[in-house]
Design a protein around this motif. Structure first.
Motif, PDB file in Angstrom:
ATOM      1  N   THR A 116      18.091 -33.242 -23.715  1.00  0.00           N
ATOM      2  CA  THR A 116      19.481 -33.633 -23.941  1.00  0.00           C
ATOM      3  C   THR A 116      20.028 -32.985 -25.212  1.00  0.00           C
ATOM      4  O   THR A 116      21.150 -32.437 -25.223  1.00  0.00           O
ATOM      5  N   ALA A 117      19.269 -33.034 -26.295  1.00  0.00           N
ATOM      6  CA  ALA A 117      19.715 -32.426 -27.542  1.00  0.00           C
ATOM      7  C   ALA A 117      19.856 -30.909 -27.398  1.00  0.00           C
ATOM      8  O   ALA A 117      20.794 -30.306 -27.938  1.00  0.00           O
ATOM      9  N   THR A 118      18.932 -30.298 -26.679  1.00  0.00           N
ATOM     10  CA  THR A 118      19.018 -28.853 -26.436  1.00  0.00           C
ATOM     11  C   THR A 118      20.282 -28.502 -25.660  1.00  0.00           C
ATOM     12  O   THR A 118      20.999 -27.548 -25.996  1.00  0.00           O
ATOM     13  N   MET A 119      20.563 -29.272 -24.614  1.00  0.00           N
ATOM     14  CA  MET A 119      21.772 -29.040 -23.823  1.00  0.00           C
ATOM     15  C   MET A 119      23.022 -29.117 -24.696  1.00  0.00           C
ATOM     16  O   MET A 119      23.930 -28.288 -24.589  1.00  0.00           O
ATOM     17  N   ALA A 120      23.065 -30.121 -25.557  1.00  0.00           N
ATOM     18  CA  ALA A 120      24.222 -30.298 -26.432  1.00  0.00           C
ATOM     19  C   ALA A 120      24.368 -29.112 -27.385  1.00  0.00           C
ATOM     20  O   ALA A 120      25.469 -28.569 -27.569  1.00  0.00           O
ATOM     21  N   ALA A 121      23.273 -28.708 -28.003  1.00  0.00           N
ATOM     22  CA  ALA A 121      23.334 -27.636 -28.995  1.00  0.00           C
ATOM     23  C   ALA A 121      23.736 -26.308 -28.364  1.00  0.00           C
ATOM     24  O   ALA A 121      24.538 -25.547 -28.941  1.00  0.00           O
ATOM     25  N   VAL A 122      23.201 -26.013 -27.190  1.00  0.00           N
ATOM     26  CA  VAL A 122      23.538 -24.754 -26.524  1.00  0.00           C
ATOM     27  C   VAL A 122      24.996 -24.775 -26.064  1.00  0.00           C
ATOM     28  O   VAL A 122      25.717 -23.778 -26.179  1.00  0.00           O
ATOM     29  N   THR A 123      25.452 -25.918 -25.547  1.00  0.00           N
ATOM     30  CA  THR A 123      26.856 -26.024 -25.129  1.00  0.00           C
ATOM     31  C   THR A 123      27.789 -25.834 -26.319  1.00  0.00           C
ATOM     32  O   THR A 123      28.812 -25.133 -26.224  1.00  0.00           O
ATOM     33  N   ARG A 124      27.456 -26.436 -27.453  1.00  0.00           N
ATOM     34  CA  ARG A 124      28.285 -26.264 -28.650  1.00  0.00           C
ATOM     35  C   ARG A 124      28.299 -24.809 -29.098  1.00  0.00           C
ATOM     36  O   ARG A 124      29.350 -24.280 -29.510  1.00  0.00           O
ATOM     37  N   GLU A 125      27.149 -24.148 -28.997  1.00  0.00           N
ATOM     38  CA  GLU A 125      27.080 -22.742 -29.391  1.00  0.00           C
ATOM     39  C   GLU A 125      27.969 -21.882 -28.506  1.00  0.00           C
ATOM     40  O   GLU A 125      28.671 -20.984 -28.985  1.00  0.00           O
ATOM     41  N   VAL A 126      27.964 -22.166 -27.201  1.00  0.00           N
ATOM     42  CA  VAL A 126      28.839 -21.431 -26.286  1.00  0.00           C
ATOM     43  C   VAL A 126      30.300 -21.660 -26.667  1.00  0.00           C
ATOM     44  O   VAL A 126      31.106 -20.722 -26.724  1.00  0.00           O
ATOM     45  N   ALA A 127      30.662 -22.912 -26.931  1.00  0.00           N
ATOM     46  CA  ALA A 127      32.048 -23.235 -27.290  1.00  0.00           C
ATOM     47  C   ALA A 127      32.478 -22.531 -28.569  1.00  0.00           C
ATOM     48  O   ALA A 127      33.622 -22.081 -28.691  1.00  0.00           O
ATOM     49  N   ARG A 128      31.570 -22.416 -29.515  1.00  0.00           N
ATOM     50  CA  ARG A 128      31.904 -21.757 -30.785  1.00  0.00           C
ATOM     51  C   ARG A 128      32.150 -20.261 -30.613  1.00  0.00           C
ATOM     52  O   ARG A 128      32.848 -19.638 -31.416  1.00  0.00           O
ATOM     53  N   ASN A 129      31.538 -19.680 -29.564  1.00  0.00           N
ATOM     54  CA  ASN A 129      31.624 -18.236 -29.368  1.00  0.00           C
ATOM     55  C   ASN A 129      32.737 -17.835 -28.406  1.00  0.00           C
ATOM     56  O   ASN A 129      32.823 -16.673 -28.004  1.00  0.00           O
ATOM     57  N   GLY A 130      33.585 -18.777 -28.011  1.00  0.00           N
ATOM     58  CA  GLY A 130      34.677 -18.455 -27.101  1.00  0.00           C
ATOM     59  C   GLY A 130      34.390 -18.963 -25.697  1.00  0.00           C
ATOM     60  O   GLY A 130      33.300 -19.434 -25.387  1.00  0.00           O
ATOM     61  N   ARG A 131      35.391 -18.867 -24.830  1.00  0.00           N
ATOM     62  CA  ARG A 131      35.248 -19.422 -23.489  1.00  0.00           C
ATOM     63  C   ARG A 131      34.343 -18.545 -22.624  1.00  0.00           C
ATOM     64  O   ARG A 131      34.446 -17.312 -22.637  1.00  0.00           O
ATOM     65  N   PRO A 132      33.458 -19.176 -21.856  1.00  0.00           N
ATOM     66  CA  PRO A 132      32.608 -18.423 -20.931  1.00  0.00           C
ATOM     67  C   PRO A 132      33.388 -18.045 -19.672  1.00  0.00           C
ATOM     68  O   PRO A 132      34.508 -18.510 -19.455  1.00  0.00           O
ATOM     69  N   ARG A 133      32.783 -17.221 -18.839  1.00  0.00           N
ATOM     70  CA  ARG A 133      33.422 -16.877 -17.572  1.00  0.00           C
ATOM     71  C   ARG A 133      33.435 -18.080 -16.626  1.00  0.00           C
ATOM     72  O   ARG A 133      34.438 -18.408 -16.006  1.00  0.00           O
ATOM     73  N   GLY A 134      32.288 -18.746 -16.501  1.00  0.00           N
ATOM     74  CA  GLY A 134      32.197 -19.943 -15.675  1.00  0.00           C
ATOM     75  C   GLY A 134      32.252 -21.192 -16.529  1.00  0.00           C
ATOM     76  O   GLY A 134      31.816 -21.190 -17.689  1.00  0.00           O
ATOM     77  N   THR A 135      32.781 -22.278 -15.988  1.00  0.00           N
ATOM     78  CA  THR A 135      32.895 -23.534 -16.739  1.00  0.00           C
ATOM     79  C   THR A 135      31.518 -24.111 -17.030  1.00  0.00           C
ATOM     80  O   THR A 135      30.670 -24.234 -16.137  1.00  0.00           O
ATOM     81  N   LEU A 136      31.298 -24.485 -18.284  1.00  0.00           N
ATOM     82  CA  LEU A 136      30.054 -25.111 -18.718  1.00  0.00           C
ATOM     83  C   LEU A 136      30.337 -26.544 -19.132  1.00  0.00           C
ATOM     84  O   LEU A 136      31.242 -26.796 -19.929  1.00  0.00           O
ATOM     85  N   THR A 137      29.560 -27.475 -18.592  1.00  0.00           N
ATOM     86  CA  THR A 137      29.728 -28.896 -18.909  1.00  0.00           C
ATOM     87  C   THR A 137      28.389 -29.488 -19.322  1.00  0.00           C
ATOM     88  O   THR A 137      27.360 -29.229 -18.685  1.00  0.00           O
TER      89      THR A 137
END
Length: 439
Positions: A116-137
């Motif tokens: 769970t913590a890994t999922m949160a950290a990776v999602t936050r990292e994606v958000a910090r780097n701009g929007r991805p092509r596919g939606t990440l939740t």
């Protein structure tokens, strides 16, 4: 701080929040972990949705919208509750999140707060780097340990459009199989068994305990029911997943064939014997027995409750037929009552998300065979599968961590996570998420 350091710090906070789910509605209080996660995501451009079907039982959804509506979405389902502890059996503080000799100790470290913590950290990292092509939740879900009634189950039934269920990752996977020739094989969950909890009720003669002659004893009858159920002959459920699991061990041909057919000795799997048996059979565990109250009164009813887990391909009607066959001439005297009943749920070991799992695992363990397996317990993935999505358990462990060792930490005393496994899981999620949603 690095992505790994951020994940470890978040994991320690979540363990210390002690969101203990004792299966009662007011327990859990996942609001604490939900608040921690919202604070973790503060300052990022993510969409946040809190879902609270019961006071304190908060699930929280973090969405990073994609730029391409046609691109594949990805949803990371992590639960934020943990099971109770018997503190007297622990040698450390169950909620202290202490690091000792390269291992993080605490309830939930393995089940499943490190994912769970890994999922949160990776999602936050994606958000910090701009929007991805596919939606990440990323979803921090409440009440998983009580089968999701105030979490994923509630959301799937009441707010099914809160997020995409099309492609999902959750617990668990990425541990290694102890092959006979020393080669490497890594197992990932592609499905799970169902639930077919049953209560078997029998009747007998009531009366005074001082005059038992000629009486039909409910206690004796339920004991015979229990004996016959224990002697039930349950056939192996052989399919491609079971065959692939057996073949991964590299047994000699005769042993391999006997195990696939269910006639072999499951001790060949070593510490995974119980798992292998459960993964290839519908299992029946007799867990609750009740009869009588006063010692001088013959009870007129008695009942036995059973935790039945149907293997994939097994229906509720199949379970009833198995029970009646085991009961034989007693079947007409036994009332079979349904408790929790859910079908097995399986995703194919194919398609874009599965291919991303295989590719990612190969980046870290190039020589490893990738083995689809069934979970013998339950996860939140089943709710998304019922809505038409695919879902897999995903993490990554060092080669020394066999499936038996990883599974052995679930709900255990002194539950602990090797920090080496946390580092691998963080790196693996970062790689998989990046390639799948085009971050």
């Amino acid at each position: 701080m690095s992505l790994y350091d951020d994940t470890l710090a978040l994991l320690q906070r979540m363990v210390r929040n002690a969101c203990v789910n004792d299966l009662t509605p007011d327990s859990g209080q996942e609001v604490r972990n939900a608040d921690t996660l919202e604070e973790f995501f503060s300052g990022t451009d993510v969409e946040v949705q809190r879902i609270e079907p019961h006071p304190g039982r908060v699930s929280v959804v973090f969405t990073v919208p994609g730029t391409d509506p046609a691109a594949e979405p990805l949803t990371l389902l992590g639960h934020t509750d943990v099971v109770p502890v018997d503190s007297a059996k622990w040698t450390v503080d169950p909620f202290g999140a202490e690091i000792i000799d390269g291992k993080l100790y605490g309830r939930g470290t393995v089940d499943m707060l490190f994912i769970t913590a890994t999922m949160a950290a990776v999602t936050r990292e994606v958000a910090r780097n701009g929007r991805p092509r596919g939606t990440l939740t990323f979803v921090g879900l409440a009440d998983e340990e009580a089968r999701g009634g105030l979490g994923a189950k509630w959301i799937s039934e009441n707010l099914p459009d809160a997020f995409s269920w099309k492609n999902m990752l959750s617990e668990t996977g990425g541990s290694h199989l102890p092959t006979t020739d020393g080669s490497d094989a890594i197992a990932f969950n592609v499905g799970e068994k169902g639930a077919a909890q049953r209560r078997l009720v029998v009747s007998g003669d009531a009366g005074h305990g001082s005059t038992p002659f000629g009486k039909d004893f409910a206690v004796v009858k339920i004991a015979e029911v229990a004996r016959r159920i224990a002697d039930a002959k349950i056939p192996v459920t052989s399919d491609k997943t079971w065959e692939g699991f057996v073949q991964a061990f590299r047994f000699d041909p005769a042993t391999e064939q006997a195990l696939i057919e269910g006639t072999g000795d499951y001790h060949a799997f070593g510490d995974l014997a119980a798992y292998a048996h459960a993964a290839s059979h519908t299992t029946i565990s007799q867990t609750v027995l009740h009869a009588g109250g006063a010692i001088n009164v013959l009870p007129s009813t008695a009942w036995l409750e059973m935790d039945v887990r149907p293997a994939p391909g097994t229906s509720q009607e199949d379970v009833d037929a198995l029970l009646r066959d085991a009961l034989g001439d007693l079947a007409e005297e036994v009332d079979i009552q349904y408790l929790i009943s859910e079908p097995p749920a399986v995703s194919p070991a194919s398609g874009p998300l599965w291919e991303a799992i295989v590719e990612t695992a190969g980046e870290f363990f190039p020589a490893a065979a990738i083995v689809p397996v069934y979970a013998t317990g339950g996860s939140d993935l089943r709710f998304g599968r019922r809505l038409g999505g695919v879902g897999y358990g995903f993490a990554l462990h060092a080669k020394e961590r066999t499936m038996a060792e990883a599974n052995g930490q679930l709900h255990s005393h002194d539950e602990h996570l090797h920090l080496e496994d946390l580092a691998l899981t963080v790196a693996a999620y970062e790689s998989l998420v990046t390639k799948f949603v085009g971050a």
